[in-house]
Design a protein around this motif. Structure first.
Motif, PDB file in Angstrom:
ATOM      1  N   VAL A 286     -12.022  23.865   2.540  1.00 28.62           N
ATOM      2  CA  VAL A 286     -12.526  24.810   1.530  1.00 28.62           C
ATOM      3  C   VAL A 286     -12.605  26.216   2.133  1.00 28.62           C
ATOM      4  CG1 VAL A 286     -14.435  25.378  -0.032  1.00 28.62           C
ATOM      5  CG2 VAL A 286     -13.825  22.976   0.391  1.00 28.62           C
ATOM      6  N   GLU A 287     -13.086  26.283   3.366  1.00 28.31           N
ATOM      7  CA  GLU A 287     -13.182  27.580   4.048  1.00 28.31           C
ATOM      8  C   GLU A 287     -11.811  28.235   4.161  1.00 28.31           C
ATOM      9  OE1 GLU A 287     -17.001  26.293   6.868  1.00 28.31           O
ATOM     10  OE2 GLU A 287     -14.940  26.245   7.665  1.00 28.31           O
ATOM     11  N   ASP A 288     -10.809  27.449   4.552  1.00 31.13           N
ATOM     12  CA  ASP A 288      -9.445  27.988   4.701  1.00 31.13           C
ATOM     13  C   ASP A 288      -8.892  28.457   3.349  1.00 31.13           C
ATOM     14  OD1 ASP A 288      -9.481  27.500   7.401  1.00 31.13           O
ATOM     15  OD2 ASP A 288      -8.426  25.572   7.257  1.00 31.13           O
ATOM     16  N   LEU A 289      -9.246  27.737   2.296  1.00 27.40           N
ATOM     17  CA  LEU A 289      -8.796  28.082   0.949  1.00 27.40           C
ATOM     18  C   LEU A 289      -9.328  29.456   0.512  1.00 27.40           C
ATOM     19  CD1 LEU A 289      -7.403  26.878  -1.683  1.00 27.40           C
ATOM     20  CD2 LEU A 289      -9.715  26.216  -2.359  1.00 27.40           C
ATOM     21  N   LEU A 290     -10.540  29.787   0.972  1.00 23.88           N
ATOM     22  CA  LEU A 290     -11.198  31.019   0.537  1.00 23.88           C
ATOM     23  C   LEU A 290     -10.807  32.242   1.367  1.00 23.88           C
ATOM     24  CD1 LEU A 290     -14.753  29.566  -0.193  1.00 23.88           C
ATOM     25  CD2 LEU A 290     -13.093  30.386  -1.882  1.00 23.88           C
ATOM     26  N   LEU A 304     -11.043  28.093  -6.059  1.00 18.86           N
ATOM     27  CA  LEU A 304     -11.746  26.808  -6.002  1.00 18.86           C
ATOM     28  C   LEU A 304     -11.245  25.819  -7.054  1.00 18.86           C
ATOM     29  CD1 LEU A 304     -15.397  28.072  -5.376  1.00 18.86           C
ATOM     30  CD2 LEU A 304     -13.898  26.923  -3.735  1.00 18.86           C
ATOM     31  N   SER A 305     -10.682  26.341  -8.148  1.00 15.06           N
ATOM     32  CA  SER A 305     -10.199  25.451  -9.217  1.00 15.06           C
ATOM     33  C   SER A 305      -8.962  24.657  -8.781  1.00 15.06           C
ATOM     34  CB  SER A 305      -9.868  26.264 -10.473  1.00 15.06           C
ATOM     35  OG  SER A 305      -8.757  27.103 -10.251  1.00 15.06           O
ATOM     36  N   LYS A 306      -8.383  25.026  -7.630  1.00  5.84           N
ATOM     37  CA  LYS A 306      -7.186  24.320  -7.127  1.00  5.84           C
ATOM     38  C   LYS A 306      -7.537  22.986  -6.471  1.00  5.84           C
ATOM     39  CE  LYS A 306      -4.797  28.692  -6.219  1.00  5.84           C
ATOM     40  NZ  LYS A 306      -4.340  29.619  -5.157  1.00  5.84           N
ATOM     41  N   ASP A 319     -19.837  26.333  -9.845  1.00  2.00           N
ATOM     42  CA  ASP A 319     -20.864  27.326 -10.209  1.00  2.00           C
ATOM     43  C   ASP A 319     -21.920  27.442  -9.122  1.00  2.00           C
ATOM     44  OD1 ASP A 319     -19.691  28.044 -12.587  1.00  2.00           O
ATOM     45  OD2 ASP A 319     -20.891  26.686 -13.819  1.00  2.00           O
ATOM     46  N   ASN A 320     -22.335  26.294  -8.557  1.00  7.82           N
ATOM     47  CA  ASN A 320     -23.325  26.305  -7.477  1.00  7.82           C
ATOM     48  C   ASN A 320     -22.825  27.105  -6.284  1.00  7.82           C
ATOM     49  OD1 ASN A 320     -24.286  22.799  -7.998  1.00  7.82           O
ATOM     50  ND2 ASN A 320     -25.070  24.655  -8.973  1.00  7.82           N
ATOM     51  N   LEU A 321     -21.596  26.819  -5.859  1.00  5.18           N
ATOM     52  CA  LEU A 321     -21.049  27.486  -4.670  1.00  5.18           C
ATOM     53  C   LEU A 321     -20.885  28.984  -4.919  1.00  5.18           C
ATOM     54  CD1 LEU A 321     -20.068  27.254  -1.798  1.00  5.18           C
ATOM     55  CD2 LEU A 321     -17.794  26.593  -2.655  1.00  5.18           C
ATOM     56  N   ILE A 322     -20.440  29.349  -6.107  1.00  8.07           N
ATOM     57  CA  ILE A 322     -20.284  30.761  -6.433  1.00  8.07           C
ATOM     58  C   ILE A 322     -21.652  31.455  -6.430  1.00  8.07           C
ATOM     59  CG2 ILE A 322     -19.831  32.294  -8.410  1.00  8.07           C
ATOM     60  CD1 ILE A 322     -17.244  30.717  -8.838  1.00  8.07           C
ATOM     61  N   GLU A 323     -22.663  30.761  -6.888  1.00  2.00           N
ATOM     62  CA  GLU A 323     -24.016  31.318  -6.878  1.00  2.00           C
ATOM     63  C   GLU A 323     -24.451  31.719  -5.466  1.00  2.00           C
ATOM     64  OE1 GLU A 323     -28.424  29.930  -8.420  1.00  2.00           O
ATOM     65  OE2 GLU A 323     -26.647  28.875  -9.187  1.00  2.00           O
ATOM     66  N   VAL A 324     -24.040  30.947  -4.470  1.00  2.00           N
ATOM     67  CA  VAL A 324     -24.427  31.236  -3.098  1.00  2.00           C
ATOM     68  C   VAL A 324     -23.536  32.330  -2.487  1.00  2.00           C
ATOM     69  CG1 VAL A 324     -24.986  30.189  -0.871  1.00  2.00           C
ATOM     70  CG2 VAL A 324     -24.988  28.776  -2.899  1.00  2.00           C
ATOM     71  N   MET A 325     -22.343  32.492  -3.050  1.00  2.00           N
ATOM     72  CA  MET A 325     -21.400  33.444  -2.478  1.00  2.00           C
ATOM     73  C   MET A 325     -21.556  34.868  -3.000  1.00  2.00           C
ATOM     74  SD  MET A 325     -17.847  31.266  -2.237  1.00  2.00           S
ATOM     75  CE  MET A 325     -16.977  32.629  -1.456  1.00  2.00           C
ATOM     76  N   PHE A 326     -22.446  35.068  -4.004  1.00  2.00           N
ATOM     77  CA  PHE A 326     -22.616  36.394  -4.593  1.00  2.00           C
ATOM     78  C   PHE A 326     -24.081  36.747  -4.767  1.00  2.00           C
ATOM     79  CE2 PHE A 326     -18.342  35.135  -5.691  1.00  2.00           C
ATOM     80  CZ  PHE A 326     -17.619  36.300  -5.472  1.00  2.00           C
TER      81      PHE A 326
END
Length: 326
Positions: A286-290, A304-306, A319-326
């Motif tokens: 996941v980290e590499d994807l981002l 992330l939808s991939k 949604d949870n992960l995006i909440e932590v990233m912003f």
């Protein structure tokens, strides 16, 4: 001098209009304008570190970066903005009082005891009613300021109340000050339109006259092109933030998630995800994807939808992960 009452309330257009007049006109100019609810951040600020992103998303508030430095401000239709664009050598730069004084004089005509305070504020009874900023370009100085006339102070404080997210950056930080509306101090109530007319007439008198100017079709075309190419873009409003590191942690039903980001020119250069969540596969995928993705919700969500995030973080949603990233 040209006098412009710009009745457009689109913040992207209005910031572009300032740059257009500064760079394309030779005449000196005084302009009055208002924005619909929006946040205007200083040129050298980290946008995400200055705004309450949840509030901004919920209320669909535009966030626009301006040419000048200084701190973030909230605009609405109860806030009047004034802009002086004058021809001057570099020595006149940062002479904030010169441009604030005519505004103070108008307020005193109305029986309001305003004064210039600190580096770039106008205050009444110790409360800030105007913040000012400047930008220098080829022997032209752009000086602009806010005038809180009947602004919604609650919205102002909510929009700029930053969530407890840890940012490490070199962006200029906004300084919170007690604010007030000019209308609270008027002996006789007037409308904001009447206030606009009073200021415009006073400036005309002080500067020896000139002509009222309305943007032509050609002007509008060029301003809108500047919106399309610059002021309406993520690259200018968010991507132009100074490089920053961000750390944020939150607990969800699927476990605690901590995200550490290193962002350069708006692009995620490095990311580490920690927590006590469970997953079938290694979170490093996941980290590499981002990595290499714009630090914007839309682009992160697209990346992330991939994958099926549940394979890496059981019971943690996108949604949870995006909440932590912003």
């Amino acid at each position: 001098m040209l006098y412009i009452y710009n009745k457009n309330t689109n913040p992207y257009f209005n910031l572009a209009a300032e740059e257009y007049v500064l760079k394309e006109f030779k005449d000196e100019c005084f302009m009055l304008w208002r924005n619909e609810p929006s946040i205007i951040v200083g040129k050298n600020q980290n946008t995400l570190a200055e705004i309450n992103l949840d509030y901004v998303r919920e209320h669909k508030i535009p966030v626009v970066r301006r040419l000048s430095g200084g701190g973030a401000v909230f605009h609405d239709l109860g806030n009047l903005n004034f802009t002086f664009i004058v021809n001057a050598d570099e020595g006149g730069f940062t002479d904030f009082k010169r441009f604030a004084q005519p505004i103070i004089d108008v307020l005193r005509k109305l029986g309001v005891e305003a004064e210039f305070s600190g580096r770039n504020d106008i205050t009444i009874d110790g409360k800030k009613i105007s913040g000012n900023a400047q930008y220098y370009y080829k022997n032209r100085i752009l000086h602009h300021g806010t005038l809180l006339f009947s602004s919604n102070i609650t919205d102002l404080s909510a929009a700029l109340k930053v969530r407890p997210v840890k940012f490490e950056d070199k962006g200029v930080k906004s300084v919170s000050k007690r604010v007030a509306n000019i209308s609270e101090y008027l002996k006789e109530p007037i409308t904001i339109e009447e206030f606009i007319n009073l200021i415009m007439e006073h400036i005309k008198e002080q500067t020896g006259g000139g002509e009222m100017y309305e943007f032509t079709e050609e002007d509008l075309k060029k301003i809108n092109k500047l919106v399309e190419e610059k002021y309406g873009t993520w690259e200018w409003n968010f991507g132009s933030s100074p490089d920053y590191k961000m750390k944020h942690e939150k607990k969800f039903p699927g476990g605690t998630v901590e995200v550490n980001l290193n962002v350069e020119k708006g692009i995620i250069k490095d990311v580490k995800i920690y927590g006590d969540f469970f997953g079938k596969y290694d979170i490093s995928e996941v980290e590499d994807l981002l990595k290499g993705v714009k630090h914007s919700e839309e682009e992160v969500r697209k990346a992330l939808s991939k994958i099926n995030l549940q394979d890496y973080m059981a019971n943690i949603t996108i949604d949870n992960l995006i909440e932590v990233m912003f």
